[in-house]
Design a protein around this motif. Structure first.
Motif, PDB file in Angstrom:
ATOM      1  N   ALA A 227       0.845  -1.197   0.000  1.00 48.72           N
ATOM      2  CA  ALA A 227       0.000   0.000   0.000  1.00 48.72           C
ATOM      3  C   ALA A 227       0.878   1.243   0.000  1.00 48.72           C
ATOM      4  N   ALA A 228       0.534   2.185  -0.861  1.00 48.49           N
ATOM      5  CA  ALA A 228       1.350   3.398  -0.982  1.00 48.49           C
ATOM      6  C   ALA A 228       1.442   4.135   0.351  1.00 48.49           C
ATOM      7  N   GLY A 229       0.338   4.159   1.095  1.00 46.05           N
ATOM      8  CA  GLY A 229       0.338   4.854   2.379  1.00 46.05           C
ATOM      9  C   GLY A 229       1.317   4.247   3.356  1.00 46.05           C
ATOM     10  N   SER A 230       1.303   2.908   3.459  1.00 45.78           N
ATOM     11  CA  SER A 230       2.217   2.217   4.379  1.00 45.78           C
ATOM     12  C   SER A 230       3.667   2.421   3.958  1.00 45.78           C
ATOM     13  N   LEU A 231       3.917   2.353   2.640  1.00 49.03           N
ATOM     14  CA  LEU A 231       5.278   2.482   2.149  1.00 49.03           C
ATOM     15  C   LEU A 231       5.841   3.871   2.407  1.00 49.03           C
ATOM     16  N   TRP A 232       5.067   4.896   2.084  1.00 48.91           N
ATOM     17  CA  TRP A 232       5.540   6.266   2.291  1.00 48.91           C
ATOM     18  C   TRP A 232       5.672   6.593   3.772  1.00 48.91           C
ATOM     19  N   GLN A 233       4.738   6.124   4.576  1.00 49.66           N
ATOM     20  CA  GLN A 233       4.829   6.359   6.018  1.00 49.66           C
ATOM     21  C   GLN A 233       6.102   5.740   6.579  1.00 49.66           C
ATOM     22  N   SER A 234       6.404   4.503   6.169  1.00 50.44           N
ATOM     23  CA  SER A 234       7.611   3.827   6.643  1.00 50.44           C
ATOM     24  C   SER A 234       8.858   4.579   6.221  1.00 50.44           C
ATOM     25  N   ALA A 235       8.901   5.001   4.956  1.00 49.46           N
ATOM     26  CA  ALA A 235      10.091   5.674   4.427  1.00 49.46           C
ATOM     27  C   ALA A 235      10.328   7.011   5.113  1.00 49.46           C
ATOM     28  N   VAL A 236       9.280   7.802   5.287  1.00 51.17           N
ATOM     29  CA  VAL A 236       9.418   9.128   5.908  1.00 51.17           C
ATOM     30  C   VAL A 236       9.869   8.997   7.357  1.00 51.17           C
ATOM     31  N   VAL A 237       9.241   8.067   8.096  1.00 50.13           N
ATOM     32  CA  VAL A 237       9.611   7.867   9.505  1.00 50.13           C
ATOM     33  C   VAL A 237      11.051   7.383   9.618  1.00 50.13           C
ATOM     34  N   ALA A 238      11.464   6.466   8.734  1.00 50.91           N
ATOM     35  CA  ALA A 238      12.820   5.920   8.780  1.00 50.91           C
ATOM     36  C   ALA A 238      13.865   7.002   8.524  1.00 50.91           C
ATOM     37  N   VAL A 239      13.664   7.799   7.481  1.00 49.82           N
ATOM     38  CA  VAL A 239      14.628   8.852   7.154  1.00 49.82           C
ATOM     39  C   VAL A 239      14.669   9.909   8.258  1.00 49.82           C
ATOM     40  N   ALA A 240      13.492  10.301   8.745  1.00 47.73           N
ATOM     41  CA  ALA A 240      13.436  11.302   9.812  1.00 47.73           C
ATOM     42  C   ALA A 240      14.152  10.804  11.066  1.00 47.73           C
ATOM     43  N   LEU A 241      13.947   9.539  11.405  1.00 50.39           N
ATOM     44  CA  LEU A 241      14.583   8.987  12.599  1.00 50.39           C
ATOM     45  C   LEU A 241      16.095   8.901  12.427  1.00 50.39           C
ATOM     46  N   LEU A 242      16.560   8.584  11.218  1.00 51.11           N
ATOM     47  CA  LEU A 242      17.996   8.509  10.974  1.00 51.11           C
ATOM     48  C   LEU A 242      18.643   9.887  11.138  1.00 51.11           C
ATOM     49  N   VAL A 243      17.997  10.920  10.616  1.00 48.95           N
ATOM     50  CA  VAL A 243      18.528  12.285  10.764  1.00 48.95           C
ATOM     51  C   VAL A 243      18.554  12.691  12.234  1.00 48.95           C
ATOM     52  N   ILE A 244      17.453  12.438  12.933  1.00 49.13           N
ATOM     53  CA  ILE A 244      17.390  12.768  14.359  1.00 49.13           C
ATOM     54  C   ILE A 244      18.431  11.966  15.131  1.00 49.13           C
ATOM     55  N   GLY A 245      18.558  10.685  14.794  1.00 49.75           N
ATOM     56  CA  GLY A 245      19.526   9.837  15.481  1.00 49.75           C
ATOM     57  C   GLY A 245      20.951  10.337  15.314  1.00 49.75           C
ATOM     58  N   GLU A 246      21.299  10.769  14.108  1.00 49.54           N
ATOM     59  CA  GLU A 246      22.654  11.277  13.866  1.00 49.54           C
ATOM     60  C   GLU A 246      22.885  12.583  14.614  1.00 49.54           C
ATOM     61  N   LEU A 247      21.892  13.457  14.641  1.00 46.50           N
ATOM     62  CA  LEU A 247      22.029  14.724  15.369  1.00 46.50           C
ATOM     63  C   LEU A 247      22.197  14.490  16.870  1.00 46.50           C
ATOM     64  N   VAL A 248      21.408  13.563  17.411  1.00 46.62           N
ATOM     65  CA  VAL A 248      21.521  13.236  18.839  1.00 46.62           C
ATOM     66  C   VAL A 248      22.887  12.627  19.122  1.00 46.62           C
ATOM     67  N   PHE A 249      23.335  11.749  18.253  1.00 49.60           N
ATOM     68  CA  PHE A 249      24.620  11.078  18.453  1.00 49.60           C
ATOM     69  C   PHE A 249      25.763  12.095  18.446  1.00 49.60           C
TER      70      PHE A 249
END
Length: 260
Positions: A227-249
Motif C-alpha cells: 500500500a502506498a500509504g504504508s510504504l511512504w509512512q515507513s520511508a518518511v519515519v525511517a529517514v526522519a529517525l535517521l537524521v534525528i539519530g545522527e544529530l543526537v549522536f
C-alpha cells in the motif's frame, strides 16, 4: 552533518572489518562455524511449521508463512536495537584510545545483523518455495530491496539514539530488551490487524513498525503491491529517525570518553 557523513564514508573499510569480525567470530571454535547463520533460522522456521500446522490453527491460510514473513524482519529489528544500544559502551577501550567516527560501531552492529537477516530470508524463501505457497519473483525484486533499505534505515536511526544515550544511562540497554518484549505484541506479526478491535487498532497503527511489517506481508504473503500509504509512512519515519539519530549522536558524542 554532510562533513560528518563524508568522514564516516572514509571509514567504510573499518565498518566492513568489524562486520566481518562479528560474523566470523560469533561461532568461532564451533564445528559448523558460519553455517550456523543458516541453521538457526532453518530450525526456527521448522518449529513454526510444526507448531502452527499441527497444533495451533488459524483462519489465515498457510499461517506459518504469514508468521515467518513478519517474524524475520522483526528479529532483525529487535537484535539491531538491543545490541546496538550497548555497542559503544562495549567498545569503551577502543573509543578512549583511538579516534574514529563513533557511529562506525553502531553501523557495523546493525549491518552485521542485517547480513544475518538476509541469510535468514534466503532460508525462508527456500522453505516457502518447497511448501508450494509460491512467489511472484518480479514483485519481490521490485519491492523487497526497498523494504530492506527502509527497515535498515529505521533500525540504524533508533540504534544511534539508544547507543548514545546508553553511554550516560546504562539502564537504556536493559530497558530496550524489556520494551521490545511488549513491542512485538503491538506489531501485527502473529495476527492480522483487521481482527483487532477498533478501540486498540489505533494504538497498533501508531507503531512505526506496523507499516513496515504490513508491507512485507503484502509483498510476500498476499503477493500484491505494498500500500502506498504504508510504504511512504515507513520511508518518511525511517529517514526522519535517521537524521534525528545522527544529530543526537553528534551532540552526545562530545563527552563519550569522559563518561566511559
Amino acid at each position: 552533518m554532510l562533513s560528518r557523513l563524508k568522514e564516516i564514508y572514509e571509514y567504510r573499510d573499518m565498518v566492513a572489518g568489524l562486520v566481518h569480525r562479528d560474523l566470523r567470530g560469533r561461532y568461532k571454535g564451533s564445528f559448523m562455524g558460519f553455517l550456523w547463520n543458516f541453521i538457526n533460522p532453518l530450525c526456527q522456521i521448522i518449529v513454526y511449521i510444526l507448531v502452527f500446522s499441527m497444533i495451533y490453527k488459524s483462519n489465515l491460510d498457510h499461517y506459518y508463512i504469514y508468521l515467518i514473513v513478519g517474524m524475520m524482519p522483526w528479529n532483525f529489528f529487535n537484535e539491531s536495537i538491543c545490541q546496538g544500544a550497548g555497542c559503544v559502551f562495549a567498545q569503551a577501550d577502543m573509543v578512549k584510545k583511538i579516534y574514529f567516527p563513533r557511529e562506525v560501531l553502531v553501523i557495523s552492529t546493525v549491518t552485521s545483523r542485517f547480513v544475518n537477516f538476509l541469510l535468514s530470508y534466503l532460508v525462508a524463501f527456500v522453505i516457502i518455495l518447497v511448501s508450494g505457497f509460491g512467489f511472484r519473483p518480479l514483485l519481490m525484486l521490485c519491492w523487497l530491496p526497498i523494504l530492506f533499505l527502509i527497515e535498515y534505515t529505521f533500525a540504524l536511526g533508533l540504534s544511534l539514539i539508544l547507543a548514545a544515550v546508553d553511554v550516560y544511562f546504562r539502564d537504556v540497554e536493559y530497558m530496550t530488551g524489556v520494551i521490545t518484549m511488549a513491542w512485538v505484541w503491538l506489531t501485527p506479526i502473529m495476527y492480522d490487524i483487521d481482527i483487532v478491535p477498533p478501540s486498540l487498532a489505533w494504538l497498533i497503527r501508531l507503531n512505526p513498525m506496523t507499516p513496515i511489517i504490513d508491507c512485507y506481508h503484502q509483498v510476500l504473503y498476499y503477493k500484491t503491491f505494498p500500500a502506498a500509504g504504508s510504504l511512504w509512512q515507513s520511508a518518511v519515519v525511517a529517514v526522519a529517525l535517521l537524521v534525528i539519530g545522527e544529530l543526537v549522536f553528534i551532540r552526545l558524542e562530545r563527552h563519550f570518553a569522559e563518561e566511559l
